[in-house]
Design a protein around this motif. Structure first.
Motif, PDB file in Angstrom:
ATOM      1  N   VAL A  53       0.817  -1.259   0.071  1.00 25.25           N
ATOM      2  CA  VAL A  53       0.091  -0.136  -0.056  1.00 25.25           C
ATOM      3  C   VAL A  53       0.998   1.379   0.017  1.00 25.25           C
ATOM      4  N   ALA A  54       1.887   1.175   0.698  1.00 24.75           N
ATOM      5  CA  ALA A  54       3.095   2.222   0.379  1.00 24.75           C
ATOM      6  C   ALA A  54       3.471   2.757  -0.716  1.00 24.75           C
ATOM      7  N   GLY A  55       3.753   1.319  -1.347  1.00 21.24           N
ATOM      8  CA  GLY A  55       4.211   1.419  -3.036  1.00 21.24           C
ATOM      9  C   GLY A  55       3.092   2.118  -3.787  1.00 21.24           C
ATOM     10  N   ALA A  56       1.751   1.939  -3.346  1.00 25.62           N
ATOM     11  CA  ALA A  56       0.459   2.571  -4.133  1.00 25.62           C
ATOM     12  C   ALA A  56       0.345   3.766  -3.789  1.00 25.62           C
ATOM     13  N   GLY A  57       1.234   4.602  -2.919  1.00 22.42           N
ATOM     14  CA  GLY A  57       1.028   5.872  -2.444  1.00 22.42           C
ATOM     15  C   GLY A  57       0.201   6.092  -1.017  1.00 22.42           C
ATOM     16  N   ALA A  58       0.059   5.016  -0.414  1.00 20.85           N
ATOM     17  CA  ALA A  58      -0.884   5.418   0.781  1.00 20.85           C
ATOM     18  C   ALA A  58       0.179   5.801   1.974  1.00 20.85           C
ATOM     19  N   ASP A  59      -0.479   6.760   2.821  1.00 21.27           N
ATOM     20  CA  ASP A  59       0.111   7.244   3.849  1.00 21.27           C
ATOM     21  C   ASP A  59      -0.033   6.197   5.209  1.00 21.27           C
ATOM     22  N   LEU A  60       1.031   5.642   5.412  1.00 22.27           N
ATOM     23  CA  LEU A  60       1.007   4.354   6.333  1.00 22.27           C
ATOM     24  C   LEU A  60       0.347   5.157   7.772  1.00 22.27           C
ATOM     25  N   GLY A  61       1.025   6.411   8.069  1.00 23.71           N
ATOM     26  CA  GLY A  61       0.385   6.698   9.343  1.00 23.71           C
ATOM     27  C   GLY A  61      -0.992   7.012   9.452  1.00 23.71           C
ATOM     28  N   ALA A  62      -1.719   7.074   8.280  1.00 23.43           N
ATOM     29  CA  ALA A  62      -3.221   7.047   8.461  1.00 23.43           C
ATOM     30  C   ALA A  62      -3.609   5.803   8.525  1.00 23.43           C
ATOM     31  N   LEU A  63      -3.063   4.767   8.522  1.00 19.28           N
ATOM     32  CA  LEU A  63      -3.709   3.430   8.819  1.00 19.28           C
ATOM     33  C   LEU A  63      -3.600   3.157  10.254  1.00 19.28           C
ATOM     34  N   GLY A  64      -3.212   4.086  11.057  1.00 16.54           N
ATOM     35  CA  GLY A  64      -3.396   3.864  12.609  1.00 16.54           C
ATOM     36  C   GLY A  64      -2.039   3.119  13.190  1.00 16.54           C
ATOM     37  N   PHE A  65      -0.961   2.894  12.517  1.00 19.68           N
ATOM     38  CA  PHE A  65       0.359   2.460  12.956  1.00 19.68           C
ATOM     39  C   PHE A  65       1.112   3.628  13.344  1.00 19.68           C
ATOM     40  N   SER A  66       1.716   3.296  14.617  1.00 21.51           N
ATOM     41  CA  SER A  66       2.817   4.278  14.967  1.00 21.51           C
ATOM     42  C   SER A  66       4.086   4.172  14.059  1.00 21.51           C
ATOM     43  N   GLY A  67       4.832   5.258  14.043  1.00 23.97           N
ATOM     44  CA  GLY A  67       6.206   5.291  13.575  1.00 23.97           C
ATOM     45  C   GLY A  67       7.078   4.177  14.349  1.00 23.97           C
ATOM     46  N   ALA A  68       7.136   3.884  15.345  1.00 25.37           N
ATOM     47  CA  ALA A  68       7.806   2.896  16.034  1.00 25.37           C
ATOM     48  C   ALA A  68       7.279   1.431  15.720  1.00 25.37           C
ATOM     49  N   GLU A  69       6.070   1.314  15.327  1.00 22.73           N
ATOM     50  CA  GLU A  69       5.542  -0.100  14.920  1.00 22.73           C
ATOM     51  C   GLU A  69       6.008  -0.441  13.523  1.00 22.73           C
ATOM     52  N   LEU A  70       5.917   0.823  12.550  1.00 23.60           N
ATOM     53  CA  LEU A  70       6.341   0.579  11.472  1.00 23.60           C
ATOM     54  C   LEU A  70       7.850   0.143  11.259  1.00 23.60           C
ATOM     55  N   ASP A  71       8.811   1.058  12.001  1.00 27.35           N
ATOM     56  CA  ASP A  71      10.172   0.740  12.103  1.00 27.35           C
ATOM     57  C   ASP A  71      10.510  -0.621  12.556  1.00 27.35           C
ATOM     58  N   LYS A  72       9.671  -1.302  13.260  1.00 25.24           N
ATOM     59  CA  LYS A  72      10.023  -2.501  13.924  1.00 25.24           C
ATOM     60  C   LYS A  72       9.492  -3.519  12.749  1.00 25.24           C
ATOM     61  N   LEU A  73       8.442  -3.103  11.930  1.00 25.51           N
ATOM     62  CA  LEU A  73       8.035  -4.005  11.018  1.00 25.51           C
ATOM     63  C   LEU A  73       8.918  -4.188   9.746  1.00 25.51           C
ATOM     64  N   PHE A  74       9.497  -3.179   9.616  1.00 24.21           N
ATOM     65  CA  PHE A  74      10.401  -2.752   8.196  1.00 24.21           C
ATOM     66  C   PHE A  74      11.781  -3.233   8.689  1.00 24.21           C
ATOM     67  N   GLY A  75      12.128  -3.640  10.012  1.00 25.53           N
ATOM     68  CA  GLY A  75      13.639  -3.726  10.524  1.00 25.53           C
ATOM     69  C   GLY A  75      14.401  -2.604  10.542  1.00 25.53           C
TER      70      GLY A  75
END
Length: 158
Positions: free
Chosen positions: A127-149
């Motif tokens: 969804v990020a590759g399609a241009g979505a704002d991942l922050g708007a999906l309810g995930f925190s920056g820390a959660e995204l950092d952990k998921l993406f290593g």
């Protein structure tokens, strides 16, 4: 599909609402005074952003008297958006005790699931590759950092 016009912050907003659900004026709904689930202003804002982006796709559940069984946060978000009515499903078949139980079960059972980190990361990348704002999906920056290593910038590692 029904389109409702809301007035959020002075701007007119079009909100898509599936026509399968009847609309009920917000001022006719009764908040359940003993609702144990709390909604922070930040979360209500996230719900409002989701409604604005995707439509009001999850109706509010009410008992025969119009008391909210599930959807308190969605009603708060709709009010924030300036909506005057929301889609509802009336659960007239439930007793007062069953409605009380459903309020608790609806909120708690969802918390009993877990994410597949690999699948979640793949979906978020897509969804990020399609241009979505991942922050708007309810995930925190820390959660995204952990998921993406990605390493936490605060832990001193680069």
């Amino acid at each position: 599909m029904t389109v409702a016009l809301a007035h959020a912050g002075g701007d007119q907003v079009r909100i898509a609402i599936p026509s399968a659900y009847p609309l009920r004026p917000i001022d006719e709904l009764r908040v359940y005074a003993m609702n144990a689930r709390l909604h922070s202003p930040e979360q209500v804002g996230q719900i409002a952003a989701s409604i604005r982006r995707f439509g009001f796709v999850n109706p509010v559940l009410v008992d025969a008297a119009g008391t909210i069984v599930a959807g308190h946060g969605r009603v708060l978000a709709a009010d924030l958006l300036g909506m005057t009515a929301v889609p509802v499903v009336e659960l007239g078949h439930l007793s007062a005790d069953e409605a009380r139980q459903l309020r608790l079960a609806d909120n708690r059972i969802a918390l009993n699931s877990t994410w597949s980190p690999e699948i979640l990361a793949a979906e978020l990348r897509a969804v990020a590759g399609a241009g979505a704002d991942l922050g708007a999906l309810g995930f925190s920056g820390a959660e995204l950092d952990k998921l993406f290593g990605r390493r936490d910038a605060q832990d001193g590692e680069n």
